[in-house]
Design a protein around this motif. Structure first.
Motif, PDB file in Angstrom:
ATOM      1  N   LEU A  66      36.023  52.818  38.574  1.00 48.70           N
ATOM      2  CA  LEU A  66      35.762  51.637  39.386  1.00 48.70           C
ATOM      3  C   LEU A  66      34.457  50.978  38.948  1.00 48.70           C
ATOM      4  O   LEU A  66      33.477  51.659  38.649  1.00 48.70           O
ATOM      5  N   ARG A  67      34.438  49.650  38.936  1.00 40.25           N
ATOM      6  CA  ARG A  67      33.200  48.954  38.576  1.00 40.25           C
ATOM      7  C   ARG A  67      33.067  47.674  39.386  1.00 40.25           C
ATOM      8  O   ARG A  67      34.060  47.068  39.805  1.00 40.25           O
ATOM      9  N   LEU A  68      31.838  47.292  39.626  1.00 40.21           N
ATOM     10  CA  LEU A  68      31.546  46.052  40.337  1.00 40.21           C
ATOM     11  C   LEU A  68      31.571  44.903  39.340  1.00 40.21           C
ATOM     12  O   LEU A  68      30.958  44.974  38.273  1.00 40.21           O
ATOM     13  N   ALA A  69      32.282  43.832  39.667  1.00 38.76           N
ATOM     14  CA  ALA A  69      32.414  42.696  38.747  1.00 38.76           C
ATOM     15  C   ALA A  69      32.438  41.396  39.521  1.00 38.76           C
ATOM     16  O   ALA A  69      32.719  41.363  40.731  1.00 38.76           O
ATOM     17  N   ASP A  70      32.155  40.312  38.812  1.00 37.35           N
ATOM     18  CA  ASP A  70      32.307  38.968  39.358  1.00 37.35           C
ATOM     19  C   ASP A  70      33.658  38.428  38.904  1.00 37.35           C
ATOM     20  O   ASP A  70      33.914  38.330  37.693  1.00 37.35           O
ATOM     21  N   ILE A  71      34.526  38.108  39.842  1.00 30.68           N
ATOM     22  CA  ILE A  71      35.848  37.590  39.511  1.00 30.68           C
ATOM     23  C   ILE A  71      36.122  36.359  40.367  1.00 30.68           C
ATOM     24  O   ILE A  71      35.375  36.046  41.300  1.00 30.68           O
ATOM     25  N   GLU A  72      37.209  35.663  40.041  1.00 33.44           N
ATOM     26  CA  GLU A  72      37.584  34.485  40.817  1.00 33.44           C
ATOM     27  C   GLU A  72      38.037  34.881  42.220  1.00 33.44           C
ATOM     28  O   GLU A  72      38.727  35.889  42.407  1.00 33.44           O
ATOM     29  N   SER A  73      37.646  34.089  43.204  1.00 33.79           N
ATOM     30  CA  SER A  73      38.125  34.326  44.566  1.00 33.79           C
ATOM     31  C   SER A  73      39.616  34.019  44.650  1.00 33.79           C
ATOM     32  O   SER A  73      40.106  33.117  43.967  1.00 33.79           O
ATOM     33  N   PRO A  74      40.367  34.772  45.466  1.00 31.36           N
ATOM     34  CA  PRO A  74      41.796  34.483  45.602  1.00 31.36           C
ATOM     35  C   PRO A  74      42.016  33.127  46.264  1.00 31.36           C
ATOM     36  O   PRO A  74      41.215  32.693  47.099  1.00 31.36           O
ATOM     37  N   GLU A  75      43.078  32.459  45.869  1.00 28.69           N
ATOM     38  CA  GLU A  75      43.440  31.180  46.482  1.00 28.69           C
ATOM     39  C   GLU A  75      44.453  31.427  47.588  1.00 28.69           C
ATOM     40  O   GLU A  75      45.428  32.155  47.405  1.00 28.69           O
ATOM     41  N   VAL A  76      44.200  30.810  48.728  1.00 25.82           N
ATOM     42  CA  VAL A  76      45.098  30.996  49.856  1.00 25.82           C
ATOM     43  C   VAL A  76      46.332  30.126  49.664  1.00 25.82           C
ATOM     44  O   VAL A  76      46.240  28.921  49.413  1.00 25.82           O
ATOM     45  N   GLY A  77      47.508  30.752  49.771  1.00 22.21           N
ATOM     46  CA  GLY A  77      48.764  30.031  49.615  1.00 22.21           C
ATOM     47  C   GLY A  77      49.436  29.800  50.950  1.00 22.21           C
ATOM     48  O   GLY A  77      48.926  30.180  52.011  1.00 22.21           O
ATOM     49  N   ALA A  78      50.582  29.154  50.913  1.00 21.49           N
ATOM     50  CA  ALA A  78      51.340  28.902  52.140  1.00 21.49           C
ATOM     51  C   ALA A  78      51.667  30.228  52.824  1.00 21.49           C
ATOM     52  O   ALA A  78      52.079  31.194  52.181  1.00 21.49           O
ATOM     53  N   GLY A  79      51.460  30.265  54.128  1.00 21.46           N
ATOM     54  CA  GLY A  79      51.759  31.463  54.890  1.00 21.46           C
ATOM     55  C   GLY A  79      50.725  32.564  54.761  1.00 21.46           C
ATOM     56  O   GLY A  79      50.929  33.672  55.264  1.00 21.46           O
ATOM     57  N   GLN A  80      49.595  32.282  54.107  1.00 21.41           N
ATOM     58  CA  GLN A  80      48.568  33.293  53.887  1.00 21.41           C
ATOM     59  C   GLN A  80      47.288  32.981  54.645  1.00 21.41           C
ATOM     60  O   GLN A  80      47.055  31.850  55.094  1.00 21.41           O
ATOM     61  N   VAL A  81      46.453  34.026  54.749  1.00 26.12           N
ATOM     62  CA  VAL A  81      45.146  33.917  55.385  1.00 26.12           C
ATOM     63  C   VAL A  81      44.112  34.467  54.417  1.00 26.12           C
ATOM     64  O   VAL A  81      44.287  35.550  53.863  1.00 26.12           O
ATOM     65  N   LEU A  82      43.046  33.700  54.203  1.00 20.27           N
ATOM     66  CA  LEU A  82      41.940  34.171  53.382  1.00 20.27           C
ATOM     67  C   LEU A  82      40.866  34.733  54.300  1.00 20.27           C
ATOM     68  O   LEU A  82      40.376  34.043  55.193  1.00 20.27           O
ATOM     69  N   VAL A  83      40.521  35.998  54.078  1.00 18.63           N
ATOM     70  CA  VAL A  83      39.535  36.681  54.914  1.00 18.63           C
ATOM     71  C   VAL A  83      38.247  36.891  54.130  1.00 18.63           C
ATOM     72  O   VAL A  83      38.275  37.380  52.989  1.00 18.63           O
TER      73      VAL A  83
END
Length: 329
Positions: free
Chosen positions: A15-32
């Motif tokens: 496991l490693r800590l990294a900077d990645i793109e944030s997920p994009e919220v799609g239809a029917g989804q919730v971004l937390v």
């Protein structure tokens, strides 16, 4: 965003800590926006691709992890909602199942979230989803515990066990908890009428008989477990397996299901709580108990996101007292 990523199966060191793109919220989804995430045995099973048979069944990925970002239990605030989502709004404080929870943001669906009880910190709330729902199903749904029954919880000091003891007590059962010496007072404080220190005695040798045994450990032969059951008592098997096992806990659970038709006692495997299943009502049930003051998470320790590997290692080694959590924000 910052996230804990895993490119291959292996020990916690992968496991490693990294900077990645944030997920994009799609239809029917919730971004937390994740404030805290819990550590579960589920996480190290996914990390190692264990048991191996789960890879063939598509549960974890065949040659590499199915999900690059680990974690499943989360608590935080709703950052955004997709088209068609109702009843959840940005700013709501929630807890639930979010794949990729070891990150600053994670996407899920509204049916896997419930409001966070006001009295809980985010770390306490993150400890709830998988462990509390599994305990609820083991004690109430599968075990059918009732007031006045004698219930034994093996592994009472662990994440599932601490919830299971409290849920059985809330249902009016007389509860016996089995745990290590250092957890005796904890388990007693959760409402257990009796506590067995497994380092000093084996509960299957005590001559006591229980209406329900919830086994979260899986270290004893089925025949010995049945000795602790009343003639028509119920065994709920939820445990066993270790890194590198071909079948892990699936072997003992299948054995329980195979023997059940031939005995008077009820022998039931507890199907793992998976985040894609129907869990909303169970999440509401446990948060209702929390709101009523009848159920409380036990948080052993917390780790910063960068130290997630150390937290997974702690859980994998079986040292967690209650739940271990990751503080994200």
């Amino acid at each position: 965003m910052k996230a804990i990523v895993q490119e291959r199966f292996g020990p916690p060191d992968v496991l490693r800590l990294a900077d990645i793109e944030s997920p994009e919220v799609g239809a029917g989804q919730v971004l937390v926006q994740v404030h805290a995430a819990a550590l579960n045995p589920y996480d190290w099973h996914m990390l190692r691709g264990d048991p191996y048979v789960a890879r063939l069944l598509g549960g974890v990925g065949l040659t590499r992890p199915r999900s690059r970002v680990a974690g499943i239990d989360a608590a935080g605030k709703v950052a955004a909602v997709g088209a068609g989502v109702h009843g959840v709004r940005p700013g709501d404080e929630v807890l639930g199942f979010c794949r990729g929870a070891f990150a600053e943001f994670a996407c899920t669906t509204p049916d896997l979230l419930v409001p966070k009880p006001a009295g809980l910190t985010f770390e306490e709330a993150a400890a709830v989803p998988m462990a509390a729902v599994t305990a609820l199903r083991g004690i109430r749904t599968v075990g059918r515990a009732e007031a006045g029954q004698r219930v034994l919880v093996n592994g009472a000091g662990g994440g599932i066990g601490t919830f299971a003891v409290q849920i059985a007590v809330a249902l009016g059962a007389e509860v016996t908890g089995v745990c290590s010496t250092r957890n005796v007072e904890l388990v007693r404080s959760l409402g257990a009428a009796h506590v067995v220190d497994y380092t000093r005695e084996d509960f299957t040798d005590r001559g006591e008989r229980y209406d329900l045994v919830l086994d979260n450990v899986g270290g004893r032969p089925l025949g010995r477990l049945r000795r602790a059951l009343a003639p028509r008592g119920t065994l709920v098997a939820n445990g066993g397996g270790a890194p590198g096992h071909v079948f892990g806990a699936m072997g003992p659970l299948l054995r329980v299901a195979t023997v059940d038709p031939f005995v008077r006692q009820r022998l039931r495997p507890l199907v793992p709580t998976v985040p894609d299943g129907p869990v909303h009502e169970d999440l509401l049930a446990v948060t209702s108990l929390i709101g009523a003051g009848r159920l409380a998470p036990v948080v052993d320790r917390s780790y910063p996101l960068a130290d997630t590997a150390a937290g997974v290692r702690h859980v994998e080694q079986g040292h967690a007292r209650g739940k271990a959590v990751i503080t994200v924000a």
